[in-house]
Design a protein around this motif. Structure first.
Motif, mmCIF file in Angstrom:
data_model
loop_
_atom_site.group_PDB
_atom_site.id
_atom_site.type_symbol
_atom_site.label_atom_id
_atom_site.label_comp_id
_atom_site.label_asym_id
_atom_site.label_seq_id
_atom_site.Cartn_x
_atom_site.Cartn_y
_atom_site.Cartn_z
ATOM 1 N N ARG A 82 64.035 69.546 69.714
ATOM 2 C CA ARG A 82 64.456 70.828 69.629
ATOM 3 C C ARG A 82 65.894 70.714 69.153
ATOM 4 O O ARG A 82 66.539 71.483 68.398
ATOM 5 N N ASP A 83 66.749 69.580 69.548
ATOM 6 C CA ASP A 83 67.867 69.378 69.190
ATOM 7 C C ASP A 83 68.141 69.259 67.843
ATOM 8 O O ASP A 83 69.050 69.442 67.137
ATOM 9 N N ARG A 84 67.041 68.606 67.102
ATOM 10 C CA ARG A 84 66.957 68.786 65.669
ATOM 11 C C ARG A 84 66.461 69.531 65.034
ATOM 12 O O ARG A 84 66.292 69.633 63.572
ATOM 13 N N GLY A 85 66.339 70.835 65.478
ATOM 14 C CA GLY A 85 65.869 71.892 64.896
ATOM 15 C C GLY A 85 64.350 71.941 64.557
ATOM 16 O O GLY A 85 63.964 72.934 63.711
ATOM 17 N N MET A 86 63.789 70.864 64.866
ATOM 18 C CA MET A 86 62.314 70.616 64.537
ATOM 19 C C MET A 86 61.225 71.750 65.482
ATOM 20 O O MET A 86 60.193 71.925 65.288
ATOM 21 N N VAL A 87 61.675 72.005 66.909
ATOM 22 C CA VAL A 87 60.833 72.600 67.671
ATOM 23 C C VAL A 87 61.879 73.786 68.210
ATOM 24 O O VAL A 87 62.942 73.691 68.385
ATOM 25 N N HIS A 88 61.215 74.965 68.601
ATOM 26 C CA HIS A 88 61.817 75.999 68.909
ATOM 27 C C HIS A 88 61.186 76.408 70.459
ATOM 28 O O HIS A 88 60.004 75.745 70.424
#
Lengths: 92, 361
Positions: A82-88
């Protein structure tokens, strides 16, 4: 994130099998992550309906492992993505 | 000793050098290729297939302005058919609602939109194109409406680095998932304009603080990648993650380069996709093997504990500053070349007005 959050792969992020390197990879904007067996198992359960609690319970059953061991690992893995923008995620 | 060569992960396809903008830091070579020299749609499609078979996972369609290619949509279709994760690197100029919808239908994965400034005044001056900023903002709205994942690529330098907080705010406002705060690296046109673009130490320190704060406060909302102005670093960047290790670059006429600036190294010989397969070029090409691995590194780097972190840094920077592509990157504090870099920095950041830009034309 909490056990109630429903994680999902947003548009522009997808998994595929890399036929050259023979590994599962997660592809996103300017990012390629090589997935291990656990990673593949977790991401394969991100169907946009299951919350983190359900995903962990399912994994604990399938891999015959204690939930109290699985759950923290799953949330840490998903939070990192999530922090890497790969999961919402959205609340259930 | 044999160097183990892994397949490439990423390919930058410079579809064209044509561009409506004239940014004075353009990373294209100062000798631009004409439209007549560009590869055909079919040749690019074949190159994408070859790339995917070779192990490339991510394709970056760039330029110049890739939207200047009339066949952009066809090229995206070809890239997705090859199984590549496809990213469009654009200024937005040349895109409209119909074309963006076509790109959506073609399966485009991601858009990276460049930003020259947060005001029309700044952006149009830097881009050398009146009205460009307004058109870009309109394109950003359509991108957001369609739902493309968006990265804002903010190119930062002496003139706009102080606008960094507003730049990050703009990324949020445009619905970007990611921002690249890309401080100008001095290659191509940027090298000609280095004195006009080089930020001051105070600007760089403030920018680093802004970035560190924003990474914390925007965690989970905006991914922030920071490319620092490397003349102010103590150690070199791991340029290309190591020469010939991860990525390759194909120019508009099909020349295959280990990095976009490699043609500035005069003794290197480059292959083209019209003469050899991509696989041969990657594994056997002279230019790719010239600085591959670490065996070729000078003694200073061989014995350094950072050898496998930065691989001696950037070859093109050693070439540009020292005239020797085989020297340690002069950014390195341990290297003899650092004195030359410090002298340049001192000379170019004196408290005087910056020189005028030489615009890319």
């Amino acid at each position: 994130m909490t056990q109630d959050d429903v994680p999902y792969l947003p548009r522009g992020v997808r998994t595929r099998f890399d036929t050259v390197r023979k590994v599962d990879v997660l592809l996103g904007p300017e990012r390629v992550l090589v997935l291990d067996q656990v990673g593949t198992a977790v991401l394969g359960r991100l169907d946009g309906k299951a919350n983190l609690a359900q995903i962990s319970t399912d994994l604990a059953e399938v891999y015959d492992a204690p939930l109290e061991v699985i759950a923290p690992d799953v949330i840490a893995f998903v939070e990192d993505l999530r922090d890497r923008g790969m999961v919402h995620a959205r609340p259930r | 000793m044999l160097v183990r060569v892994d397949p490439p992960m990423a390919m930058l396809a410079e579809l064209t050098h044509r561009c409506p903008l004239a940014c004075p830091y353009c990373s294209n070579p100062t000798e631009l290729l004409a439209k007549e020299a560009e590869l055909s749609t079919e040749t690019w499609a074949d190159v994408f297939q070859q790339a995917a078979k070779l192990g490339v996972l991510q394709l970056h369609l760039s330029g110049g302005e890739p939207a200047s290619r009339r066949d952009l949509v066809e090229l995206v279709i070809a890239a997705r058919e090859a199984g590549l994760y496809t990213n469009l690197i654009t200024s937005g100029i040349g895109l409209n609602e119909r074309r963006l919808h076509d790109l959506d239908d073609a399966g485009l994965d991601h858009v990276q939109l460049s930003l020259q400034g947060v005001t029309a005044e700044m952006a149009d001056r830097i881009g050398g194109y009146n009205g460009g900023f307004d058109r870009k903002m309109h394109v950003a709205e359509i991108i957001s409406d369609i739902g493309f994942p968006l990265t804002l690529n903010a190119v930062m330098h002496r003139e706009n680095l102080d606008d960094l907080p507003a730049t990050i705010d703009m990324a949020r406002r445009l619905g970007a998932r990611r921002i690249e705060v890309a401080c100008v690296q001095f290659q191509g046109w940027a090298l000609i304009n280095r004195a006009a673009l080089q930020p001051s130490r105070a600007q760089v320190d403030a920018a680093k603080e802004t970035v560190a704060r924003a990474i914390e406060t925007l965690k989970g909302h905006l991914v922030i990648d920071f490319v620092p102005p490397d003349y102010y670093s103590d150690f070199p960047k791991a340029c290309m993650n190591g020469w010939g290790s991860t990525g390759l670059n194909v120019t508009p006429n099909g020349t295959v380069l280990p990095c976009h600036a490699a043609e500035t190294i005069p003794h290197l010989q480059f292959d083209t996709v019209t003469e050899r397969t991509l696989e041969e070029i990657w594994y056997e090409g002279d230019a790719f093997n010239a600085y591959r691995g670490t065996d070729w590194l000078p003694e200073l780097c061989q014995s350094c504990d950072r050898r496998d972190i930065d691989f001696g840094g950037c070859r093109c920077q050693a070439m540009a500053v020292l005239g020797d592509a085989g020297a340690p990157d002069p950014v390195c504090r341990k290297s003899g070349g650092r004195a030359a870099l410090d002298a340049l920095l001192k000379e170019e950041t004196k408290e005087v007005a910056a020189p005028d830009f030489v615009f890319r034309r």
